[in-house]
Design an enzyme around this catalytic site. Structure first.
Site, PDB file in Angstrom:
ATOM      1  N   GLU A   1      14.851  -6.301  -3.437  1.00  0.00           N
ATOM      2  CA  GLU A   1      15.696  -5.249  -4.014  1.00  0.00           C
ATOM      3  C   GLU A   1      17.052  -5.814  -4.448  1.00  0.00           C
ATOM      4  O   GLU A   1      17.705  -6.542  -3.692  1.00  0.00           O
ATOM      5  CB  GLU A   1      15.897  -4.147  -2.971  1.00  0.00           C
ATOM      6  CG  GLU A   1      16.743  -2.987  -3.429  1.00  0.00           C
ATOM      7  CD  GLU A   1      16.900  -1.922  -2.349  1.00  0.00           C
ATOM      8  OE1 GLU A   1      17.399  -0.827  -2.672  1.00  0.00           O
ATOM      9  OE2 GLU A   1      16.530  -2.175  -1.176  1.00  0.00           O
TER      10      GLU A   1
ATOM     11  N   LYS B   1      14.917   3.438  -8.555  1.00  0.00           N
ATOM     12  CA  LYS B   1      14.827   3.965  -7.196  1.00  0.00           C
ATOM     13  C   LYS B   1      15.089   5.461  -7.207  1.00  0.00           C
ATOM     14  O   LYS B   1      16.048   5.931  -7.827  1.00  0.00           O
ATOM     15  CB  LYS B   1      15.834   3.247  -6.294  1.00  0.00           C
ATOM     16  CG  LYS B   1      15.684   3.512  -4.801  1.00  0.00           C
ATOM     17  CD  LYS B   1      16.601   2.578  -4.030  1.00  0.00           C
ATOM     18  CE  LYS B   1      16.425   2.701  -2.517  1.00  0.00           C
ATOM     19  NZ  LYS B   1      17.283   1.721  -1.805  1.00  0.00           N
TER      20      LYS B   1
ATOM     21  N   CYS C   1      12.172   0.231  -1.613  1.00  0.00           N
ATOM     22  CA  CYS C   1      12.738   0.367  -0.261  1.00  0.00           C
ATOM     23  C   CYS C   1      12.640   1.793   0.281  1.00  0.00           C
ATOM     24  O   CYS C   1      11.569   2.220   0.707  1.00  0.00           O
ATOM     25  CB  CYS C   1      14.182  -0.136  -0.254  1.00  0.00           C
ATOM     26  SG  CYS C   1      14.789  -0.526   1.418  1.00  0.00           S
TER      27      CYS C   1
ATOM     28  N   GLY D   1      38.332 -20.283  20.845  1.00  0.00           N
ATOM     29  CA  GLY D   1      39.019 -20.421  22.114  1.00  0.00           C
ATOM     30  C   GLY D   1      38.004 -20.349  23.239  1.00  0.00           C
ATOM     31  O   GLY D   1      37.422 -19.295  23.493  1.00  0.00           O
ATOM     32  N   LEU D   2      37.755 -21.472  23.912  1.00  0.00           N
ATOM     33  CA  LEU D   2      36.736 -21.547  24.963  1.00  0.00           C
ATOM     34  C   LEU D   2      37.424 -21.384  26.310  1.00  0.00           C
ATOM     35  O   LEU D   2      38.122 -22.284  26.780  1.00  0.00           O
ATOM     36  CB  LEU D   2      36.004 -22.886  24.877  1.00  0.00           C
ATOM     37  CG  LEU D   2      34.706 -23.012  25.665  1.00  0.00           C
ATOM     38  CD1 LEU D   2      33.658 -22.050  25.139  1.00  0.00           C
ATOM     39  CD2 LEU D   2      34.184 -24.447  25.595  1.00  0.00           C
TER      40      LEU D   2
ATOM     41  N   ASP E   1      31.640 -14.714  27.327  1.00  0.00           N
ATOM     42  CA  ASP E   1      31.654 -14.312  25.921  1.00  0.00           C
ATOM     43  C   ASP E   1      31.921 -15.495  25.002  1.00  0.00           C
ATOM     44  O   ASP E   1      31.211 -15.714  24.017  1.00  0.00           O
ATOM     45  CB  ASP E   1      32.698 -13.217  25.687  1.00  0.00           C
ATOM     46  CG  ASP E   1      32.399 -11.950  26.458  1.00  0.00           C
ATOM     47  OD1 ASP E   1      31.217 -11.570  26.529  1.00  0.00           O
ATOM     48  OD2 ASP E   1      33.342 -11.333  26.982  1.00  0.00           O
TER      49      ASP E   1
END
Length: 577
Positions: A46, A114, A150, A291-292, A297
């Site tokens: 599409e 469509k 679709c 930033g670790l 997270d």
């Protein structure tokens, strides 16, 4: 005389919104490959030439002109006797703009429009397009092809009209974004249309990430008896040849690839990786910086980034302050080593203490509170953005859906960034996907095998580490309880009384509902992120910021009560301004 065999090439590809020339060339290359495979026709998805969804870009006359010129060039090329083309594009007919699907064969263009324009959830096609009339089939070398687009198969009218006007098969181009459980939903819809019409159906879906949406592919073919004749893979580009024969009962797909499709949490993880990869690649960032912190997270985001881009394009930075524990130092370092990424440590004390000294004349006589705590988060955000500005990588922000729901995040601090791969994952889902990644890696992922998120990160209590001995659940309900309440409020739109009836405490539910509403202003300023659930923050859930409604007659709390990720008392937390 109509032919009794047909070879259809299914082009499950990854177009780029707005890159008309690139999408045209991708179609041209796929047609050449289809010709080598002996295909009679090659089918695209599409709005392929425009990219999907192009949103208001399709309203731009110059963009419409570019798409029309591209399809006309492709049509002329079909005069070479090679495969015909089925391809989607925006098409202006007099004063009406349509979502169109075009058959290009022997130099000619035949279009269908469509009919059923979706206008719910992430879709607002009625804003951009006019619906077309109920269509009949198009004639392709004596074969009558039904071309519902679709959403046209999600109700029965279009397919019923095609069947009544002589269609012999249904070829359905799709731009169907992923959310959890979508694969089964598509099969059920397609099977319903096959059962009603008695016609075989090709369901061709695009793949790729586009802003918040991920298109997972997973295209398939159903024969008229609803048997699965072909299954394409999810999350990867492919050009597949299907072979068809016409017998007394109509057309039957005799051959096509039988791929296996990821489901459940594996599908969620793969969607997050693809969404992050395409956001970075399509926006031409050289890589990402994260930033670790040593928490779950950021570790999961780092793993997803490495799987998406490769370790050499991921830069992790530890930004410690006096409250950063030795455990977090070790966990972050172990995670970075397991992933093989560049890892730097930049202590933030000079920045935080510099800000405090600068503000001291204004803050004299005031007790220390969340303001000083948020300076830590904002210092980290500024440092990461400075690295981005200097070297070019995009900052990945790492807040999960639980935190985004209740505002447990700092504006212009840990919310800084360009994209968030876990924005639509609740906290407990973050844990589950982290454990999953330690024992499984998606096909095509660029990260290492085995354990990439240290087990201690999975087992320790989560903390923002903005004060001594801080734990998230000093301010929040346990995450399993919080997530269940949030699913009721966000995905299911349940009444407070209905959530309480599931076994939750009334005051806890009311508190969570209050925080959810108050945090709307933050979510409006958050980075986009991958849609995984049925209702994400952004394209799906659109709530007002100024909003005094509370369920069950709860009092209308002021905006200055919104929660920060800080030491604030649970019943009243200060808002960023």
């Amino acid at each position: 005389m109509a032919q009794n065999t047909l070879k259809i090439a299914l082009a499950q590809l990854n177009p780029i919104v707005g890159d008309v020339a690139g999408n045209e060339e991708k179609a041209r290359s796929a047609r050449a490959e289809a010709a080598r495979l002996g295909a009679d026709i090659v089918m695209f998805t599409e709005l392929f030439l425009a990219g999907y969804p192009a949103e208001d870009l399709v309203l731009k006359p110059a963009f419409q002109d570019a798409c029309r010129a591209a399809v006309e060039r492709l049509a002329r090329e079909t005069s070479d006797g090679g495969p015909a083309i089925l391809i989607g594009l925006p098409w202006r007919e007099k004063d009406h703009l349509h979502n169109a699907y075009a058959l290009l064969d022997n130099g000619a263009i035949t279009v269908r429009f469509k009919v059923d324009l979706p206008n719910y959830g992430v879709f607002d096609e009625k804003r951009n397009f006019e619906p077309g009339p109920l269509p009949g089939p198009v004639n392709f070398r004596g074969i009558r092809l039904g071309l519902p687009i679709c959403e046209d198969i999600w109700t029965g009218d279009v397919v019923e009209c095609l069947a009544e006007t002589g269609a012999e098969m249904l070829l359905v181009p799709n731009g169907s974004p992923y959310w959890r459980g979508k694969t089964e939903e598509r099969f059920n819809i397609a099977a319903s249309r096959v059962t009603e019409s008695g016609l075989p159906l090709v369901y061709l879906n695009e793949i790729g990430g586009q802003d918040e949406l991920v298109f997972d592919g997973a295209s398939f073919v159903l024969n008229a008896d609803c048997s699965l004749a072909c299954q394409l893979p999810a999350y990867e580009e492919t050009l597949a040849l299907t072979t068809w024969e016409k017998g007394d009962e109509g057309w039957v797909c005799r051959a096509g690839p039988p791929a296996t499709v990821e489901e459940g949490e594996q599908a969620d993880y793969a969607a997050c990786v693809l969404g992050l990869r395409d956001y970075v690649e399509k926006n031409r960032f050289p890589g990402v910086v994260i930033g670790l912190s040593g928490g779950i997270d950021s570790a999961l985001c780092a793993a997803m980034a490495v799987d998406a881009l490769g370790a050499e394009r991921v830069h992790c930075v530890m930004l410690p302050y006096r409250y950063t524990s030795g455990e977090s130092f070790q966990d972050a370092e172990d995670c970075a080593k397991a992933l093989g990424v560049r890892y730097d440590t930049l202590p933030i004390a000079p920045a935080v203490e510099g800000f405090e000294a600068l503000l001291q004349p204004l803050f004299a006589g005031k007790p220390r509170d969340i303001t000083e705590e948020n300076l830590q988060s904002r210092a980290r955000g500024t440092i990461l953005m400075s690295i981005s500005n200097k070297f070019g990588p995009m900052v990945v922000t790492t807040g999960n859906k639980s935190e985004m729901s209740v505002g447990y995040a700092t504006l212009y601090g840990d919310m800084n960034g360009g994209f968030n791969p876990i924005k639509d994952l609740y906290k407990m889902e973050v844990y589950r996907l982290s454990a999953l990644r330690n024992e499984w890696k998606p096909k095509g992922a660029l990260g290492p095998d085995g354990v990439v998120i240290p087990e201690n990160i999975l087992s320790k209590a989560p903390s923002a580490e903005l004060r001594e001995n801080q734990k998230d659940q000093d301010s929040l309900p346990p995450y399993d309880i919080l997530d269940d309440i949030l699913r009721g409020l966000v995905e299911e739109e349940l009444r407070v009384s209905e959530i309480v009836a599931k076994g939750h405490d009334l005051e806890t539910v009311k508190k969570v509902e209050r925080l959810l509403y108050l945090a709307e202003y933050k979510r409006r300023q958050s980075a986009p992120g991958v849609k995984v659930t049925r209702k994400n923050f952004g394209r799906d859930r659109r709530y007002p910021i100024v909003n005094r409604f509370r369920d069950q007659g709860a009092v209308a709390y002021r905006p200055d009560e919104a929660m920060e990720r800080t030491t604030a008392k649970p019943q009243r937390a200060a808002m960023d301004v």
